[in-house]
Design a protein around this motif. Structure first.
Motif, PDB file in Angstrom:
ATOM      1  N   MET A   1      94.681  21.657  60.010  1.00 31.26           N
ATOM      2  CA  MET A   1      94.775  20.301  60.588  1.00 31.26           C
ATOM      3  C   MET A   1      93.554  20.047  61.454  1.00 31.26           C
ATOM      4  O   MET A   1      93.236  20.835  62.339  1.00 31.26           O
ATOM      5  CB  MET A   1      96.052  20.208  61.429  1.00 31.26           C
ATOM      6  CG  MET A   1      96.234  18.899  62.178  1.00 31.26           C
ATOM      7  SD  MET A   1      96.639  17.517  61.079  1.00 31.26           S
ATOM      8  CE  MET A   1      96.250  16.141  62.142  1.00 31.26           C
ATOM      9  N   ILE A  36      93.366  15.830  52.457  1.00 33.88           N
ATOM     10  CA  ILE A  36      94.406  14.797  52.529  1.00 33.88           C
ATOM     11  C   ILE A  36      94.449  14.326  53.973  1.00 33.88           C
ATOM     12  O   ILE A  36      94.606  15.154  54.880  1.00 33.88           O
ATOM     13  CB  ILE A  36      95.799  15.341  52.167  1.00 33.88           C
ATOM     14  CG1 ILE A  36      95.849  15.774  50.699  1.00 33.88           C
ATOM     15  CG2 ILE A  36      96.876  14.300  52.439  1.00 33.88           C
ATOM     16  CD1 ILE A  36      97.223  16.312  50.311  1.00 33.88           C
ATOM     17  N   GLY A  37      94.323  13.048  54.183  1.00 28.27           N
ATOM     18  CA  GLY A  37      94.366  12.575  55.559  1.00 28.27           C
ATOM     19  C   GLY A  37      94.294  11.077  55.652  1.00 28.27           C
ATOM     20  O   GLY A  37      94.524  10.356  54.664  1.00 28.27           O
ATOM     21  N   GLY A 139      93.509  15.028  59.275  1.00 27.19           N
ATOM     22  CA  GLY A 139      93.974  15.497  57.982  1.00 27.19           C
ATOM     23  C   GLY A 139      93.838  16.988  57.874  1.00 27.19           C
ATOM     24  O   GLY A 139      93.618  17.686  58.856  1.00 27.19           O
ATOM     25  N   GLU A 140      93.943  17.442  56.654  1.00 28.46           N
ATOM     26  CA  GLU A 140      93.840  18.879  56.434  1.00 28.46           C
ATOM     27  C   GLU A 140      92.995  19.147  55.201  1.00 28.46           C
ATOM     28  O   GLU A 140      92.715  18.249  54.427  1.00 28.46           O
ATOM     29  CB  GLU A 140      95.230  19.505  56.278  1.00 28.46           C
ATOM     30  CG  GLU A 140      95.991  19.028  55.066  1.00 28.46           C
ATOM     31  CD  GLU A 140      97.288  19.781  54.861  1.00 28.46           C
ATOM     32  OE1 GLU A 140      97.771  20.419  55.807  1.00 28.46           O
ATOM     33  OE2 GLU A 140      97.802  19.739  53.737  1.00 28.46           O
TER      34      GLU A 140
END
Lengths: 140, 140, 140
Positions: A1, A36-37, A139-140
């Motif tokens: 994260m 993804i974020g 996001g990660e």
């Protein structure tokens, strides 16, 4: 994260609607590290907005300017907040109609926009200096 | 901390305002694993919107369609972007007025909506195919 | 990474636009623990909105009320959803125009707002009780 936050000032734009997708992207290098974020793009003013719309034909941006000037006219007889000029109160109303921020999904290091979507700066004042933007990327 | 991202296409809807809360929920199984979080629902188009509004009486959705057609008319004399049909430029303006995304709090695996709130797809074109949606779910 | 979620009811406000930045801040103590993050402020109703606008001159808020009453009139001849009173259908339309939520960047334990930005509760009904709000704070 991961969290990244960037504050910067755009160049000054004339009154109207302007495509600034690349101005934003080049200021936020953390974008490319997110699989993804979300990117939250925020304008710290009450007489300009950010919105997403058509990224190709400049007449679309001109029609936005013309339409909003009809829908939110200058010198409406019911305005009481008039001492900052005839463009001031319409600018405040337009700012809330179009909003102070947009949030864009991030996928594999890029804004996951539709083919025809771009980021607009909506400048509602006749004479404004560069607007201050804060982008929060997570996001990660 | 969990992240989920889902991209899918809605069925095609006719021009107007349509309640799609359940269409969204059934596409995002990660929702049920989040105790506290947010769902960002994004439409990848510039002639359709997402908004939250009344989830019970269909006449509300009809009144939305009728009102927006007055507030953002077709064939306004100042439109220059006219070659994609009379419904095109109004669709772009409506798309920015109502916005490209909504963000909903998640609480205990569910959208934490008010009793009367539902997700609307706002379809502004006369003939559109199914709209592409990206939902980003995050939380813990 | 921290998540906080707060649900509370605002006091009842009369129809109009009201500055509520401090009402929100005092309900969300987790704000002060976040160095970089976002606050999502959500209203669980379909006849009231949240927006950001000018935080100083009360005539701005009065002009908002007057303008939105012209742009979204009561008793429009095309409304069919009329049985809840003449203020009801305009309230629904205004609620989607101005939106159900705002997202504000958090920097060093504070809302990172521009100098002139404040949070408005937009109350569109003539007689409403206190509105329910859910704030989701996240960050690190």
């Amino acid at each position: 994260m991961a969290w990244y936050q960037y504050s910067f000032r755009l160049p000054a734009f004339r009154r109207g609607f302007h495509l600034i997708t690349h101005h934003i992207e080049e200021q936020i290098p953390g974008l490319y590290e997110i699989k993804i974020g979300l990117a939250h793009i925020f304008i710290q003013h009450t007489s300009a907005s950010l919105t997403l719309n058509e990224n190709a034909d400049p007449t679309v941006r001109g029609d936005f300017e013309r339409h909003f000037n009809v829908m939110v006219p200058e010198n409406a007889p019911y305005y009481k907040h008039t001492y900052e000029g005839s463009d001031d109160m319409p600018a405040h109303i337009k700012a809330s109609l179009l909003g102070s921020s947009i949030t864009i999904p991030i996928t594999n290091g890029h804004f996951n926009l539709g083919t025809w979507q771009g980021v607009y700066l909506c400048e509602f004042r006749n004479h404004a200096s560069g607007r201050r933007i804060t982008v929060t990327v997570q996001g990660e």
